[in-house]
Design an enzyme around this catalytic site. Sequence first.
Site, PDB file in Angstrom:
ATOM      1  N   LYS A  55      15.977  65.330  56.346  1.00  0.00           N
ATOM      2  CA  LYS A  55      15.646  64.554  57.545  1.00  0.00           C
ATOM      3  C   LYS A  55      16.256  65.209  58.766  1.00  0.00           C
ATOM      4  O   LYS A  55      17.269  65.914  58.704  1.00  0.00           O
ATOM      5  CB  LYS A  55      16.123  63.111  57.428  1.00  0.00           C
ATOM      6  N   ASP A  98      21.542  57.100  55.501  1.00  0.00           N
ATOM      7  CA  ASP A  98      20.313  57.882  55.503  1.00  0.00           C
ATOM      8  C   ASP A  98      19.494  57.741  54.230  1.00  0.00           C
ATOM      9  O   ASP A  98      18.374  58.246  54.149  1.00  0.00           O
ATOM     10  CB  ASP A  98      20.637  59.368  55.716  1.00  0.00           C
TER      11      ASP A  98
END
Length: 312
Positions: free
Chosen positions: A19, A149
């Site tokens: 990400k 996350d």
Amino acid sequence: MSLLAEPQSSAVTVRAAAKINLHLGVGPVRADGFHPLQTIYQAIGLYDDVTVTDGEDWSVRTVGDSGIDLTAVPGDDTNIAVRAGLALAAHHGLAQTAHIEIHKGIPVAGGMAGGSADAAATLVALDRLWGLETSDEELLAIAATLGSDVPFALIGGTAIGSGRGELVTPVPDATELWWIVVPHEIGLPTPGVYRHFDVLAERGVVTAADPVVPDALLDALAAGEPAAVAAALSNDLAAAAYDLRPDLVELRARLDALGADAVLLSGSGPTHLVMYDDVDRARAGAAELTDAGVLHWLAPAPVAGCHVVSLL
């Protein structure tokens, strides 16, 4: 759409993407020591593959692509992938154990959530391996206990992250971007960057206000307008990271000279991201870095979240 639909298998491999943060807004530190965040995540085409099989006890083994330094990756039950497996088993009241094999293509300690990707992939892989059929909502809740996350790693694509980043809401994204990912051989611990952000906020160097997601960036993503996306990228932690590491400022200047659409520090660093809206221009920029001997990876975005790549 359910993440889980496959029958029980003897081995399952799940792929999870890295990400990046197209926007990272950081608020003032709270009484619990965390900072409120508003971020826009985007999943990019660098991947870790996690393969799980039943085992007599919990174990993990990690290998990496060329250029991936595995020094900081734990090989015991402190590895977040093992913790993910333990959390899933506990959620279902199970005594099963497993062996986890991780093939890393995501840079370690680079602000790209490789560990979170491993945790998310482990949740999905073990759920398939054991035929648990855990709901998406339950998986996301378990993921949120493992790290900020991890929920996004399950979903992928492009999404708003709020709270500590763990509350994830997908958003429309019509862009087709290419990112050159430029790691750094010297890591930059995330907690230290946040602490320095607080120091700079106390000095008035940065503003620690209640974070918001910029409408300009959301509109640009939905419309598929790369130039507007480039203009709206931001990272509140960049000032703290650059103040701690002047060498990153020098690297940033070198990357700016490539003439890309944008250059962005990834999360808390030290990885940099170089954005292009055209694959040929991206390849040309990557070739310049290759000629200069600068380690890098080229990746498309956005890409999907966790998905099964092998069932045996």
